[in-house]
Write an enzyme that holds these catalytic residues in place. Structure first.
Site, PDB file in Angstrom:
ATOM      1  N   GLU A  47       0.835  -1.215   0.000  1.00  0.00           N
ATOM      2  CA  GLU A  47       0.000   0.000   0.000  1.00  0.00           C
ATOM      3  C   GLU A  47       0.862   1.254   0.000  1.00  0.00           C
ATOM      4  OE1 GLU A  47       0.043  -2.375   2.237  1.00  0.00           O
ATOM      5  OE2 GLU A  47      -1.918  -3.348   2.363  1.00  0.00           O
ATOM      6  N   ASN A  49       3.795   1.423  -1.339  1.00  0.00           N
ATOM      7  CA  ASN A  49       4.292   1.532  -2.725  1.00  0.00           C
ATOM      8  C   ASN A  49       3.268   2.273  -3.587  1.00  0.00           C
ATOM      9  OD1 ASN A  49       6.448  -0.080  -1.978  1.00  0.00           O
ATOM     10  ND2 ASN A  49       5.638  -1.950  -2.914  1.00  0.00           N
ATOM     11  N   ARG A 117       8.033 -10.156  10.715  1.00  0.00           N
ATOM     12  CA  ARG A 117       7.020  -9.120  10.928  1.00  0.00           C
ATOM     13  C   ARG A 117       5.994  -9.491  11.991  1.00  0.00           C
ATOM     14  NH1 ARG A 117       4.146  -9.217   5.004  1.00  0.00           N
ATOM     15  NH2 ARG A 117       3.235  -7.261   5.751  1.00  0.00           N
ATOM     16  N   TYR A 178      -2.606 -11.747  -2.567  1.00  0.00           N
ATOM     17  CA  TYR A 178      -2.382 -13.001  -1.820  1.00  0.00           C
ATOM     18  C   TYR A 178      -0.882 -13.222  -1.620  1.00  0.00           C
ATOM     19  CZ  TYR A 178      -1.933 -17.950  -0.893  1.00  0.00           C
ATOM     20  OH  TYR A 178      -1.576 -19.149  -0.351  1.00  0.00           O
ATOM     21  N   ALA A 239       3.208  -9.903 -17.899  1.00  0.00           N
ATOM     22  CA  ALA A 239       3.634  -9.831 -19.298  1.00  0.00           C
ATOM     23  C   ALA A 239       2.491 -10.078 -20.278  1.00  0.00           C
ATOM     24  CB  ALA A 239       4.750 -10.835 -19.548  1.00  0.00           C
ATOM     25  N   GLY A 241      -0.381  -8.568 -20.099  1.00  0.00           N
ATOM     26  CA  GLY A 241      -1.234  -7.385 -20.144  1.00  0.00           C
ATOM     27  C   GLY A 241      -2.233  -7.345 -19.004  1.00  0.00           C
ATOM     28  N   GLY A 266       6.674  -5.048  -6.937  1.00  0.00           N
ATOM     29  CA  GLY A 266       6.183  -3.675  -6.856  1.00  0.00           C
ATOM     30  C   GLY A 266       5.477  -3.233  -8.139  1.00  0.00           C
ATOM     31  N   ASP A 269       1.693  -2.944  -7.582  1.00  0.00           N
ATOM     32  CA  ASP A 269       1.340  -1.759  -6.787  1.00  0.00           C
ATOM     33  C   ASP A 269       1.438  -0.504  -7.653  1.00  0.00           C
ATOM     34  OD1 ASP A 269       1.310  -3.564  -4.616  1.00  0.00           O
ATOM     35  OD2 ASP A 269       3.452  -3.241  -4.284  1.00  0.00           O
ATOM     36  N   ASP A 305      11.146  -1.941  -4.985  1.00  0.00           N
ATOM     37  CA  ASP A 305       9.699  -1.975  -5.237  1.00  0.00           C
ATOM     38  C   ASP A 305       9.201  -0.788  -6.062  1.00  0.00           C
ATOM     39  OD1 ASP A 305       9.967  -4.030  -3.288  1.00  0.00           O
ATOM     40  OD2 ASP A 305       7.898  -3.695  -2.652  1.00  0.00           O
TER      41      ASP A 305
HETATM   42  O1  KDG Z   1       3.887  -5.832  -3.733  1.00  0.00           O
HETATM   43  C1  KDG Z   1       5.138  -5.798  -3.119  1.00  0.00           C
HETATM   44  C2  KDG Z   1       4.963  -6.238  -1.702  1.00  0.00           C
HETATM   45  O2  KDG Z   1       4.617  -7.575  -1.667  1.00  0.00           O
HETATM   46  C3  KDG Z   1       6.193  -6.082  -0.888  1.00  0.00           C
HETATM   47  O3  KDG Z   1       6.582  -4.749  -0.834  1.00  0.00           O
HETATM   48  C4  KDG Z   1       6.057  -6.567   0.512  1.00  0.00           C
HETATM   49  O4  KDG Z   1       3.996  -5.604   1.165  1.00  0.00           O
HETATM   50  C5  KDG Z   1       4.702  -6.552   1.113  1.00  0.00           C
HETATM   51  C6  KDG Z   1       4.257  -7.803   1.657  1.00  0.00           C
HETATM   52  O5  KDG Z   1       3.511  -7.757   2.623  1.00  0.00           O
HETATM   53  O6  KDG Z   1       4.616  -8.845   1.120  1.00  0.00           O
END
Ligand code: KDG
Length: 335
Positions: A47, A49, A117, A178, A239, A241, A266, A269, A305
């Site tokens: 988010e 990003n 985390r 996901y 890739a 589209g 990234g 995002d 990212d």
């Molecule tokens: O879309 C990129 C994210 O997956 C990465 O920055 C890390 O947000 C993240 C995650 O929770 O995996």
């Protein structure tokens, strides 16, 4: 006698988003972490990003979260602020650390992430962190399926954010995002399928679609997603589209040619940032898709990212012209 000027309330950015932003560490080259020597330290989070991508396109974006009161948390605040993302509601928590993750990109193309985390400051984000004034005036509230996977409090925060979006008449944008390391597919499917009907705009990737709808048939995915309620369905296919279904009408865009894929993380995002920016500027779905594809293509060309997200208005392609030529439109409001 001079009258005292009334303070002007700061304008809420057009997009409000929330989630976890972490410190990320990765080798500079395609090498496993066992053998990596020189590594890079950066910040990342889906988010955040997207908020950076929006801000770089000139769209006001606010990022709500919690970070530790330590160097990683300070770095996240400094980077986001430097990118002109509004961090007024980013809380420093002295009792929990900022989440950290490592990622590696192996020679065979495999990419792996290792999260540190659990118990992070952001995993303690709860509904009480979401002040209603932080949403007043927002046009889009952008959420991702990563957040409800982090903790019960975070799942409640997502539900509260949806309520607040509805209260202020903002569109709810949802990217299921996901992440296999965060939860098992069955739990993800149950939670994500319950959230999708509350979204106005669904921005999902191929893998999300496979987990949620248990098929690779993208036409079926679009139809079934629309059946759950969102008015705008977007399927990001890297890739291959991207496609959209809006009020029963189909739109499609090819992927932009990319000289070299340096780092695809990234890109989704960034695509979201482009699509939402297009929507906020009053463009049709086709043009929003083009803008999303353009930012996504730029994202993969640089390591990190968001390093490849364009700054200023994109110059190449029809999407760049669209952003230059059109004035910001009135907010997309719910009927
Ligand atoms: O879309 C990129 C994210 O997956 C990465 O920055 C890390 O947000 C993240 C995650 O929770 O995996």
């Amino acid at each position: 006698m001079a009258t005292k000027a009334r303070p002007i309330a700061p304008r809420t950015p057009d997009v409000v988003t929330l989630g976890e932003c972490m410190a990320v560490i990765y080798p500079r080259t395609a090498i496993g972490l066992e053998r990596a020597t020189g590594v890079l330290l950066n910040i990342a989070g889906s988010e955040a990003n997207t908020a950076i991508g929006l801000a770089r396109l000139g769209i006001g974006a606010r990022f709500i979260s919690r970070v530790g009161e330590e160097p990683f948390g300070r770095r996240i605040r400094a980077v986001l602020t430097g990118e002109h993302v509004d961090t007024r509601y980013l809380t420093a928590d002295p009792t929990a650390p900022t989440g950290v993750f490592f990622r590696e990109w192996l020679k065979d193309g495999a990419r792996r992430v290792y999260y540190y985390r659990a118990g992070s400051a952001a995993s303690r984000l709860g509904p009480e962190d979401l002040r209603s004034e932080a949403f007043a005036g927002a046009k889009i509230v952008h959420l991702s399926g990563i957040t409800p996977a982090l903790s019960g409090a975070c799942a409640a925060a997502v539900r509260r954010a949806i309520e607040l979006a509805h209260e202020v008449g903002a569109l709810v944008s949802f990217d299921p995002n996901y992440r296999a390391s965060l939860w098992d597919p069955a739990a993800a499917r149950a939670t994500l399928t319950a959230l999708i009907p509350q979204a106005d705009l669904l921005l999902m990737g191929d893998e999300d679609a496979r987990v949620i709808f248990d098929t690779d048939d993208h036409e079926a995915v679009l139809q079934r997603a629309a059946g759950l309620g969102p008015k705008i369905i977007v399927l990001k296919r890297a890739a291959r589209g991207a496609a959209a279904l809006v009020d029963g009408k189909r739109f499609q865009v090819r992927a932009r040619p990319v000289k070299k894929v340096v780092d695809p993380v990234g890109a989704g995002d960034g695509f979201n940032a482009g699509f939402l920016a297009g929507l906020l500027r009053g463009h049709e779905a086709q043009q929003c898709l083009e803008l999303g594809a353009e930012i996504g293509a730029k994202a993969v060309g640089k390591l990190g990212d968001y390093a490849g997200y364009p700054t200023g208005r994109p110059t190449g392609g029809s999407a760049g012209r669209l952003l230059r030529d059109r004035r910001p439109a009135d907010p997309p409001r719910k009927p």
